[in-house]
Motif scaffolding. Sequence first.
Motif, PDB file in Angstrom:
ATOM      1  N   THR A 151       0.250   3.486 -10.964  1.00 51.56           N
ATOM      2  CA  THR A 151      -0.329   3.806  -9.804  1.00 51.56           C
ATOM      3  C   THR A 151       0.273   4.553  -8.692  1.00 51.56           C
ATOM      4  O   THR A 151      -0.242   4.752  -7.634  1.00 51.56           O
ATOM      5  CB  THR A 151      -1.054   2.233  -9.090  1.00 51.56           C
ATOM      6  OG1 THR A 151       0.154   1.453  -8.935  1.00 51.56           O
ATOM      7  CG2 THR A 151      -1.600   1.758 -10.088  1.00 51.56           C
ATOM      8  N   THR A 200       3.988  10.993  -2.344  1.00 55.91           N
ATOM      9  CA  THR A 200       4.912  10.364  -1.267  1.00 55.91           C
ATOM     10  C   THR A 200       5.309   9.168  -1.873  1.00 55.91           C
ATOM     11  O   THR A 200       4.788   7.930  -2.013  1.00 55.91           O
ATOM     12  CB  THR A 200       3.710   9.848  -0.399  1.00 55.91           C
ATOM     13  OG1 THR A 200       2.633   8.986  -1.207  1.00 55.91           O
ATOM     14  CG2 THR A 200       3.242  10.932   0.440  1.00 55.91           C
ATOM     15  N   ARG A 248       0.930  -1.183   0.188  1.00 59.02           N
ATOM     16  CA  ARG A 248      -0.026  -0.178   0.125  1.00 59.02           C
ATOM     17  C   ARG A 248       0.924   1.196   0.053  1.00 59.02           C
ATOM     18  O   ARG A 248       0.545   2.190  -0.760  1.00 59.02           O
ATOM     19  CB  ARG A 248      -0.919  -0.138   1.162  1.00 59.02           C
ATOM     20  CG  ARG A 248      -2.129   0.742   1.235  1.00 59.02           C
ATOM     21  CD  ARG A 248      -3.211   0.574   2.342  1.00 59.02           C
ATOM     22  NE  ARG A 248      -3.747  -0.765   2.420  1.00 59.02           N
ATOM     23  CZ  ARG A 248      -3.721  -1.416   3.313  1.00 59.02           C
ATOM     24  NH1 ARG A 248      -3.312  -1.311   4.520  1.00 59.02           N
ATOM     25  NH2 ARG A 248      -4.677  -2.678   3.091  1.00 59.02           N
ATOM     26  N   ASP A 249       2.029   1.180   0.814  1.00 65.02           N
ATOM     27  CA  ASP A 249       2.768   2.451   0.693  1.00 65.02           C
ATOM     28  C   ASP A 249       3.801   2.600  -0.449  1.00 65.02           C
ATOM     29  O   ASP A 249       3.683   3.918  -0.888  1.00 65.02           O
ATOM     30  CB  ASP A 249       3.932   2.473   2.001  1.00 65.02           C
ATOM     31  CG  ASP A 249       3.116   2.322   3.428  1.00 65.02           C
ATOM     32  OD1 ASP A 249       1.927   2.814   3.199  1.00 65.02           O
ATOM     33  OD2 ASP A 249       3.791   2.131   4.434  1.00 65.02           O
ATOM     34  N   ASN A 300       1.953   7.005  -6.114  1.00 62.39           N
ATOM     35  CA  ASN A 300       1.512   8.233  -5.991  1.00 62.39           C
ATOM     36  C   ASN A 300       2.852   9.105  -5.690  1.00 62.39           C
ATOM     37  O   ASN A 300       3.615   8.808  -4.998  1.00 62.39           O
ATOM     38  CB  ASN A 300       0.713   8.449  -4.551  1.00 62.39           C
ATOM     39  CG  ASN A 300       0.305   9.927  -4.460  1.00 62.39           C
ATOM     40  OD1 ASN A 300       0.589  10.633  -4.890  1.00 62.39           O
ATOM     41  ND2 ASN A 300      -0.635   9.712  -3.013  1.00 62.39           N
ATOM     42  N   GLY A 318       0.887   2.559  -3.738  1.00 61.77           N
ATOM     43  CA  GLY A 318      -0.279   3.421  -3.780  1.00 61.77           C
ATOM     44  C   GLY A 318      -1.604   2.494  -4.331  1.00 61.77           C
ATOM     45  O   GLY A 318      -2.393   3.436  -4.758  1.00 61.77           O
TER      46      GLY A 318
END
Lengths: 81, 227
Positions: free
Chosen positions: B221, B226, B69-70, B223, B73
């Motif tokens: 995907t 970040t 997830r980190d 981001n 993203g």
Amino acid sequence: MNVEMISVLSAGIAVGLGAIGPGIGEGIAVAGAMGALARQPEAVGTITRTLFVGLAMIETMAIYCLVIALLLLFANPYVHA
Amino acid sequence: MTERASLNALVVFQVGPIPIGLEVVTTWVIMAVLVGIAWFGTRRLSATQPSRFQIILEMVVGFLEDLIRDVMGAEPEVFLPLIGTLFLYIVTCNLSPLIPGVKPPTAHVETTGALGLIVFFTVHSLGVRQRGLLGYLRTYLEPTFIFLPLNILGEFTRTFALMVRLAGNIMSHELTIAVVIGLAGLFVPIPFMALSILVGLVQAYIFTILAAVFIGGAMGTINTNTP
């Protein structure tokens, strides 16, 4: 000097010289990450992850030199042992 | 020659014309162990009274989900099977030399080459599926069309680097420990072996993160705010 001697010598030179650049680079990267951590301790997750990825990229150069040295030592195409 | 065995595979037996090396056998054992752990751990799942083993497994899965997830993203359900399996397999391989007599399969460039090829093809197939063929090919023209050869070259060099980095790190640590054992006796190699645990975990983490970054980058995907 025959091919074996030159190969061993150049393998040592390859690793020795090839470790200088990545060493300096990793030092700069870690110093920057430490500075960033001191200023923003709450961003430890992002900084650590990015630092690891960056260190892996820098370290690749030293690993390339190591591969060249190992090829020269163990799988030299010009030495028919 | 014994010293050549550190780079070349040690052939155990042959199946027809195909030689089966020692690290392939080790890989099979590791696969069996991982499947056995997964089967044993998920046999009696409970939401109200989880066993200790279930809590450990949930920690591992949660760690991998957070990582995906980190880094990517994206929601981790689609990627967890591939990325999680890569991580668990590489960690098990890197820590396998702690058992005496076992040689890590990841110390050989054949094993990591296979892993790198899996990542390579996953990147392109998922990128094409996400963006369409033309849309995916257009990303090679970014930022301008002058970068086309560099982008194509980068595809191959980063996969090669992924493969050589893992194999080189693990193999060089094996060689270091062997040299130290040859130089000085009984208890001196123990700190180096402890360091090899750290190196194995960090290298598995790096391989996993880089695979996630490559796949996420091809799918668009990630981001960018970040990284």
